[in-house]
Design an enzyme around this catalytic site. Structure first.
Site, PDB file in Angstrom:
ATOM      1  N   ARG A 215      32.819  40.363  47.270  1.00 26.12           N
ATOM      2  CA  ARG A 215      34.238  40.653  47.469  1.00 26.12           C
ATOM      3  C   ARG A 215      34.493  40.881  48.953  1.00 26.12           C
ATOM      4  O   ARG A 215      33.668  41.483  49.657  1.00 26.12           O
ATOM      5  CB  ARG A 215      34.651  41.910  46.691  1.00 26.12           C
ATOM      6  CG  ARG A 215      34.754  41.713  45.188  1.00 26.12           C
ATOM      7  CD  ARG A 215      35.909  40.787  44.788  1.00 26.12           C
ATOM      8  NE  ARG A 215      36.047  40.634  43.357  1.00 26.12           N
ATOM      9  CZ  ARG A 215      35.536  39.632  42.632  1.00 26.12           C
ATOM     10  NH1 ARG A 215      34.833  38.675  43.220  1.00 26.12           N
ATOM     11  NH2 ARG A 215      35.738  39.579  41.327  1.00 26.12           N
ATOM     12  N   HIS A 263      36.578  31.128  48.005  1.00 33.96           N
ATOM     13  CA  HIS A 263      36.222  31.872  46.780  1.00 33.96           C
ATOM     14  C   HIS A 263      35.772  30.883  45.694  1.00 33.96           C
ATOM     15  O   HIS A 263      36.374  30.796  44.616  1.00 33.96           O
ATOM     16  CB  HIS A 263      37.391  32.735  46.292  1.00 33.96           C
ATOM     17  CG  HIS A 263      36.937  33.832  45.368  1.00 33.96           C
ATOM     18  ND1 HIS A 263      37.489  35.093  45.350  1.00 33.96           N
ATOM     19  CD2 HIS A 263      35.957  33.863  44.428  1.00 33.96           C
ATOM     20  CE1 HIS A 263      36.884  35.841  44.428  1.00 33.96           C
ATOM     21  NE2 HIS A 263      35.950  35.103  43.860  1.00 33.96           N
TER      22      HIS A 263
HETATM   23  P1  NAP Z   1      26.336  43.270  37.737  1.00 33.63           P
HETATM   24  O1  NAP Z   1      25.510  42.510  36.758  1.00 33.63           O
HETATM   25  O2  NAP Z   1      27.185  44.388  37.247  1.00 33.63           O
HETATM   26  O3  NAP Z   1      25.341  43.788  38.868  1.00 33.63           O
HETATM   27  C1  NAP Z   1      25.744  44.696  39.841  1.00 33.63           C
HETATM   28  C2  NAP Z   1      24.528  45.104  40.655  1.00 33.63           C
HETATM   29  O4  NAP Z   1      24.986  45.875  41.770  1.00 33.63           O
HETATM   30  C3  NAP Z   1      23.559  45.985  39.864  1.00 33.63           C
HETATM   31  O5  NAP Z   1      22.235  45.687  40.214  1.00 33.63           O
HETATM   32  C4  NAP Z   1      23.928  47.388  40.354  1.00 33.63           C
HETATM   33  O6  NAP Z   1      22.877  48.327  40.321  1.00 33.63           O
HETATM   34  C5  NAP Z   1      24.253  47.096  41.801  1.00 33.63           C
HETATM   35  N1  NAP Z   1      25.094  48.164  42.349  1.00 33.63           N
HETATM   36  C6  NAP Z   1      26.294  48.627  41.914  1.00 33.63           C
HETATM   37  N2  NAP Z   1      26.733  49.624  42.688  1.00 33.63           N
HETATM   38  C7  NAP Z   1      25.786  49.822  43.625  1.00 33.63           C
HETATM   39  C8  NAP Z   1      25.644  50.740  44.701  1.00 33.63           C
HETATM   40  N3  NAP Z   1      26.588  51.654  44.977  1.00 33.63           N
HETATM   41  N4  NAP Z   1      24.535  50.662  45.455  1.00 33.63           N
HETATM   42  C9  NAP Z   1      23.564  49.763  45.189  1.00 33.63           C
HETATM   43  N5  NAP Z   1      23.631  48.854  44.169  1.00 33.63           N
HETATM   44  C10 NAP Z   1      24.728  48.894  43.406  1.00 33.63           C
HETATM   45  O7  NAP Z   1      27.320  42.280  38.507  1.00 33.63           O
HETATM   46  P2  NAP Z   1      27.175  40.692  38.703  1.00 33.63           P
HETATM   47  O8  NAP Z   1      27.556  39.953  37.485  1.00 33.63           O
HETATM   48  O9  NAP Z   1      25.837  40.423  39.291  1.00 33.63           O
HETATM   49  O10 NAP Z   1      28.336  40.418  39.765  1.00 33.63           O
HETATM   50  C11 NAP Z   1      28.338  41.028  41.021  1.00 33.63           C
HETATM   51  C12 NAP Z   1      29.624  40.732  41.745  1.00 33.63           C
HETATM   52  O11 NAP Z   1      29.656  39.374  42.170  1.00 33.63           O
HETATM   53  C13 NAP Z   1      30.901  40.848  40.903  1.00 33.63           C
HETATM   54  O12 NAP Z   1      31.301  42.200  40.755  1.00 33.63           O
HETATM   55  C14 NAP Z   1      31.889  40.053  41.727  1.00 33.63           C
HETATM   56  O13 NAP Z   1      32.487  40.895  42.683  1.00 33.63           O
HETATM   57  C15 NAP Z   1      31.014  39.033  42.440  1.00 33.63           C
HETATM   58  N6  NAP Z   1      31.267  37.659  41.984  1.00 33.63           N
HETATM   59  C16 NAP Z   1      31.737  36.761  42.895  1.00 33.63           C
HETATM   60  C17 NAP Z   1      31.963  35.454  42.512  1.00 33.63           C
HETATM   61  C18 NAP Z   1      32.424  34.437  43.509  1.00 33.63           C
HETATM   62  O14 NAP Z   1      32.730  33.317  43.140  1.00 33.63           O
HETATM   63  N7  NAP Z   1      32.442  34.768  44.770  1.00 33.63           N
HETATM   64  C19 NAP Z   1      31.725  35.058  41.190  1.00 33.63           C
HETATM   65  C20 NAP Z   1      31.268  36.018  40.289  1.00 33.63           C
HETATM   66  C21 NAP Z   1      31.025  37.326  40.696  1.00 33.63           C
HETATM   67  P3  NAP Z   1      22.156  48.755  38.954  1.00 33.63           P
HETATM   68  O15 NAP Z   1      21.263  47.585  38.604  1.00 33.63           O
HETATM   69  O16 NAP Z   1      21.393  49.950  39.357  1.00 33.63           O
HETATM   70  O17 NAP Z   1      23.267  48.986  37.950  1.00 33.63           O
HETATM   71  C1  GLV Z   2      34.800  35.793  40.639  1.00 35.48           C
HETATM   72  O1  GLV Z   2      34.910  36.211  41.738  1.00 35.48           O
HETATM   73  C2  GLV Z   2      34.442  36.595  39.510  1.00 35.48           C
HETATM   74  O2  GLV Z   2      34.387  37.823  39.659  1.00 35.48           O
HETATM   75  O3  GLV Z   2      34.219  36.033  38.421  1.00 35.48           O
END
Ligand code: NAP
Ligand code: GLV
Length: 303
Positions: A215, A263
């Site tokens: 983000r 994005h």
């Molecule tokens: P997720 O499965 O919820 O994983 C989040 C990870 O971040 C977990 O390992 C969590 O730790 C860690 N985390 C959360 N808060 C933290 C903190 N304060 N300090 C250190 N680590 C922390 O999420 P995801 O599915 O991987 O997605 C991550 C993000 O990618 C989304 O929230 C979104 O913003 C972004 N995204 C972007 C796109 C794009 O096209 N650019 C697409 C999809 C997603 P724990 O393992 O300890 O819980």
């Molecule tokens: C894209 O940024 C998503 O969060 O799926």
């Protein structure tokens, strides 16, 4: 069953979701927001992709909010999203794989200096630089969830020295000090907003790369621009921004050390994601507890 389907879709995206849900959830009627507003009591499920603020208020029969996006920061920032209704975010291996491809492209391009070669072409320069091996690069992946773990595994398989950071109390400073590239895949929460600031960037080895695929609000733009201009950060690959689309005239557009995507790091693919959402809908209507949903969001944690 009545589902609200609501998001910032263009017509072809909406058609793709409708076709995918017709197959995955054939018993559902998919209503648009105006239809839901006309008969709000009938709506049981909201299938949403960045809905406009306020879209989910006044739906008393709502039993599930299923985000079609992985990140739910905008939903959680909308105080009108009913707090007592289970909220699930999109978790789809196909989306994780797309994200890993983007991370791999960015890190590989930084490793081999392909962004520099592209800039040199535009400048009419025929100039080579040293060829680094994958093993020469230490890559830190912030976030070890769905996206971070998949990206880290793909990078490690390609030969990079990969380390991950998650919310387990591990100190960040030593990881930053030993990072040639940092890939950000954290959710946006109160704890992570503005994390990538001057102090964060100063802890990296000089000339390190930054890849932000999570983000825009994770980054303090003025601090990153100063670090790029001063050479502390060699190159940044940015997919996400505080304001999207990035406003015309923003310094990132023309910055020689910035490579941008609109994005587009990982889209949700209705062909696989509709089935993920459908399984959550069936579960919740079958009486499953909120914690049993795939991608159940912990509102207190913020992701
Ligand atoms: P997720 O499965 O919820 O994983 C989040 C990870 O971040 C977990 O390992 C969590 O730790 C860690 N985390 C959360 N808060 C933290 C903190 N304060 N300090 C250190 N680590 C922390 O999420 P995801 O599915 O991987 O997605 C991550 C993000 O990618 C989304 O929230 C979104 O913003 C972004 N995204 C972007 C796109 C794009 O096209 N650019 C697409 C999809 C997603 P724990 O393992 O300890 O819980
Ligand atoms: C894209 O940024 C998503 O969060 O799926």
């Amino acid at each position: 069953m009545i589902c609200l389907l609501c998001g910032d879709f263009d017509p072809s995206e909406e058609a793709a979701w409708r076709a995918a849900f017709a197959a995955a959830l054939p018993q559902a009627l998919l209503w648009r927001l105006d239809e839901a507003r006309a008969t709000p009591r009938a709506v049981q499920v909201a299938l949403v992709a960045n809905p406009p603020p306020g879209a989910l208020q006044g739906l008393p029969g709502l039993r599930l909010v299923q985000s079609l996006w992985a990140g739910v920061d905008r939903l959680l920032a909308d105080a009108t999203v009913p707090a007592g209704v289970p909220l699930a975010r999109m978790v789809d291996p196909a989306m994780n794989a797309a994200m890993a491809e983007t991370a791999l492209w960015a890190v590989l391009s930084l490793q081999r200096g392909f962004f520099t070669y592209a800039a040199n072409q535009r400048a009419g320069l025929w100039r080579t630089h040293a060829q680094r091996r994958a093993q020469d690069l230490r890559v830190t992946v912030l976030g070890q969830g769905q996206m971070g773990r998949t990206a880290a595994a793909a990078l490690a398989a390609r030969g990079y020295n990969v380390q991950g950071w998650r919310r387990d109390g591990q100190a960040l400073a030593p990881l930053l000090a030993s990072s040639d590239v940092v890939v950000n895949l954290l959710p946006l929460t109160d704890a992570t907003r503005g994390l990538i600031d001057a102090s964060f960037l100063a802890q990296l080895p000089r000339g390190a790369g930054l890849v932000n695929l999570a983000r825009g609000a994770h980054v303090v733009d003025a601090d990153l621009l100063a670090a790029l201009d001063g050479g502390q950060v060699g190159h940044a690959v940015l997919d996400v921004f505080h304001t999207e689309p990035l406003p015309p005239g923003h310094p990132y557009w023309q910055h020689p050390q910035v490579t941008m995507l609109p994005h587009a790091a990982a889209f949700t693919d209705p062909r696989s994601a509709a089935a993920v959402a459908a399984a959550n809908v069936q579960a919740v209507l079958g009486g499953a507890p909120a914690q049993a949903l795939v991608g159940a969001v912990d509102r207190a944690r913020g992701y």
